[in-house]
Design a protein around this motif. Structure first.
Motif, mmCIF file in Angstrom:
data_model
loop_
_atom_site.group_PDB
_atom_site.id
_atom_site.type_symbol
_atom_site.label_atom_id
_atom_site.label_comp_id
_atom_site.label_asym_id
_atom_site.label_seq_id
_atom_site.Cartn_x
_atom_site.Cartn_y
_atom_site.Cartn_z
ATOM 1 N N LEU A 140 7.861 -7.698 1.464
ATOM 2 C CA LEU A 140 9.348 -8.380 1.505
ATOM 3 C C LEU A 140 9.342 -9.845 1.802
ATOM 4 C CD1 LEU A 140 11.453 -5.232 3.018
ATOM 5 C CD2 LEU A 140 11.033 -6.135 0.651
ATOM 6 N N SER A 141 8.662 -10.405 2.637
ATOM 7 C CA SER A 141 8.512 -11.758 3.018
ATOM 8 C C SER A 141 8.009 -12.623 1.679
ATOM 9 C CB SER A 141 7.771 -11.996 4.250
ATOM 10 O OG SER A 141 6.550 -11.840 4.036
ATOM 11 N N GLN A 142 7.339 -11.755 1.158
ATOM 12 C CA GLN A 142 6.315 -12.593 -0.132
ATOM 13 C C GLN A 142 7.236 -12.426 -1.568
ATOM 14 O OE1 GLN A 142 2.522 -11.063 0.142
ATOM 15 N NE2 GLN A 142 2.188 -12.164 2.052
ATOM 16 N N THR A 143 8.387 -11.845 -1.580
ATOM 17 C CA THR A 143 9.089 -11.634 -2.967
ATOM 18 C C THR A 143 9.590 -12.928 -3.125
ATOM 19 O OG1 THR A 143 11.132 -11.031 -1.484
ATOM 20 C CG2 THR A 143 9.531 -9.139 -2.250
ATOM 21 N N HIS A 144 9.695 -13.156 -4.845
ATOM 22 C CA HIS A 144 10.337 -14.414 -5.122
ATOM 23 C C HIS A 144 11.530 -13.883 -6.065
ATOM 24 C CE1 HIS A 144 7.195 -17.181 -4.012
ATOM 25 N NE2 HIS A 144 6.446 -16.125 -3.884
ATOM 26 N N VAL A 145 12.220 -14.945 -6.548
ATOM 27 C CA VAL A 145 13.337 -14.770 -7.471
ATOM 28 C C VAL A 145 12.652 -14.371 -8.661
ATOM 29 C CG1 VAL A 145 15.506 -15.635 -8.404
ATOM 30 C CG2 VAL A 145 15.188 -15.966 -6.131
ATOM 31 N N ASN A 146 13.355 -13.319 -9.438
ATOM 32 C CA ASN A 146 12.923 -13.126 -10.569
ATOM 33 C C ASN A 146 13.695 -14.113 -11.650
ATOM 34 O OD1 ASN A 146 12.495 -11.833 -13.190
ATOM 35 N ND2 ASN A 146 12.118 -10.122 -12.292
ATOM 36 N N PRO A 147 12.944 -15.028 -12.467
ATOM 37 C CA PRO A 147 13.530 -16.011 -13.176
ATOM 38 C C PRO A 147 14.369 -15.213 -14.420
ATOM 39 C CG PRO A 147 11.502 -16.703 -12.672
ATOM 40 C CD PRO A 147 11.554 -15.391 -12.380
ATOM 41 N N LEU A 148 13.748 -14.368 -14.919
ATOM 42 C CA LEU A 148 14.020 -13.592 -16.008
ATOM 43 C C LEU A 148 15.483 -13.020 -15.897
ATOM 44 C CD1 LEU A 148 10.904 -12.124 -17.777
ATOM 45 C CD2 LEU A 148 12.461 -14.234 -18.402
ATOM 46 N N LYS A 149 15.685 -12.066 -14.783
ATOM 47 C CA LYS A 149 16.922 -11.689 -14.217
ATOM 48 C C LYS A 149 18.095 -12.533 -14.234
ATOM 49 C CE LYS A 149 15.193 -7.686 -11.806
ATOM 50 N NZ LYS A 149 15.218 -7.071 -10.418
ATOM 51 N N TRP A 150 17.797 -13.497 -13.346
ATOM 52 C CA TRP A 150 18.944 -14.780 -13.293
ATOM 53 C C TRP A 150 19.157 -15.460 -14.638
ATOM 54 C CZ3 TRP A 150 22.286 -15.113 -9.375
ATOM 55 C CH2 TRP A 150 21.770 -14.336 -8.105
ATOM 56 N N LEU A 151 18.029 -15.750 -15.510
ATOM 57 C CA LEU A 151 18.194 -16.209 -16.967
ATOM 58 C C LEU A 151 19.386 -15.465 -17.708
ATOM 59 C CD1 LEU A 151 17.608 -18.653 -18.584
ATOM 60 C CD2 LEU A 151 15.642 -17.442 -19.407
ATOM 61 N N GLY A 152 19.124 -14.201 -17.346
ATOM 62 C CA GLY A 152 20.204 -13.343 -17.964
ATOM 63 C C GLY A 152 21.466 -13.231 -17.857
ATOM 64 N N MET A 153 21.555 -13.525 -16.498
ATOM 65 C CA MET A 153 22.707 -13.684 -15.787
ATOM 66 C C MET A 153 23.344 -14.927 -16.293
ATOM 67 S SD MET A 153 24.250 -14.319 -11.822
ATOM 68 C CE MET A 153 24.098 -16.171 -12.466
ATOM 69 N N ALA A 154 22.747 -16.129 -16.191
ATOM 70 C CA ALA A 154 23.253 -17.436 -16.695
ATOM 71 C C ALA A 154 23.842 -17.394 -17.747
ATOM 72 C CB ALA A 154 22.125 -18.472 -16.317
ATOM 73 N N PHE A 155 22.787 -16.887 -18.979
ATOM 74 C CA PHE A 155 23.444 -16.424 -20.133
ATOM 75 C C PHE A 155 24.709 -15.882 -20.517
ATOM 76 C CE2 PHE A 155 23.302 -14.177 -24.223
ATOM 77 C CZ PHE A 155 23.347 -15.228 -25.192
ATOM 78 N N LEU A 156 25.044 -14.844 -19.815
ATOM 79 C CA LEU A 156 26.165 -14.036 -19.723
ATOM 80 C C LEU A 156 27.178 -15.061 -19.321
ATOM 81 C CD1 LEU A 156 24.906 -10.555 -18.648
ATOM 82 C CD2 LEU A 156 25.875 -11.226 -21.019
#
Length: 264
Positions: free
Chosen positions: A179-195
């Motif tokens: 869990l300490s090595q998890t990163h933000v998923n850019p595709l998920k947040w890009l979808g949110m930014a698009f919406l």
């Protein structure tokens, strides 16, 4: 430099969310109110206000799901720390059934692992790393519990429980490291930014012929969406500030072991 950016990438995404939202709002207001194309855009007036709710709900649900993923990771990390501490505490309790010399070796091995995990490994978790020394010490603890010295001295039921608790400690440590090595998923947040951008376009078109209402609605949306997204993003790693998981349960075990040693 690249490694540092990769370690703290979610702070960068939070800054992009804040700046990008307000820049997007300013751009749409300029296009619809001040740009050379504003008159042509006003010709599309008449978009029904309920249409705004369709895109807005999609945006809100996406942000809610992303927030749930983030806070779920934080809860899993916290549970992993408590399970790890509980496993170590159970090993110490079960060691009461061993002869004094063997019991002392087990307690020292538990105390050494707790010390390395708290003092050495915890700062590394914030950098998405783990301690080789902690891994080696956990291997030594497991080897000691599985060895003939403990196996012959402990009742059969107690020995099995000790091995089970040691396995739980290993699994919990592996989970918190993962869990300490998890990163933000850019595709998920890009979808949110698009919406989110589509939502702002909807706001602009619904109020395209009412400048003050358009400005007010756009500012309110940006003020609500941008900080919320940033707050979720800065919590992307459960072992980094501002809401990092602390080593309190394991540190308390270490302090308890030291206090018991001083009492003896």
């Amino acid at each position: 430099m690249t490694a540092t950016l990769g370690t703290y990438d979610h702070y960068g995404y939070a800054a992009i969310a804040l700046l990008g939202t307000f820049l997007g709002a300013w751009f749409l207001l300029w296009v619809t109110l001040r740009s050379p194309w504003s008159e042509r855009i006003r010709a599309w007036r008449g978009v029904s206000p309920p249409f705004l709710g369709v895109v807005g709900v999609l945006f809100a649900l996406t942000l809610a799901f992303l927030a749930n993923d983030t806070w779920n990771a934080h809860d899993r990390a916290l549970n992993a720390v408590y399970q790890e501490a509980d496993g170590l505490r159970s090993i110490e309790a079960l060691a009461e059934h061993l002869p004094v010399p063997v019991k002392a070796r087990v307690e020292n091995a538990v105390r050494d692992y707790a010390r390395i995990a708290v003092v050495e490994e915890w700062p590394l978790l914030a950098r998405r790393q783990s301690s080789r020394a902690a891994s080696d010490q956990l291997d030594r603890l497991l080897a000691l519990l599985a060895g003939p010295e403990v196996a012959t001295a402990a009742p059969s039921g107690v020995h099995g429980l000790m091995l089970s608790q040691a396995t739980q400690v290993r699994a919990a440590r592996g989970l918190r490291i993962a869990l300490s090595q998890t990163h933000v998923n850019p595709l998920k947040w890009l979808g949110m930014a698009f919406l989110g951008f589509l939502t702002m376009i909807s706001i602009a078109m619904v109020h395209v012929d009412q400048a003050r209402a358009e400005i007010l609605a756009m500012v309110i949306f940006a003020a609500a969406a941008a900080p919320t997204a940033a707050i979720v993003l800065v919590q992307g790693n459960p072992f980094q500030p501002p809401t990092q998981v602390h080593a309190g349960p394991i540190a308390a075990l270490m302090d308890q072991s030291s206090g018991a040693g001083g009492a003896r």
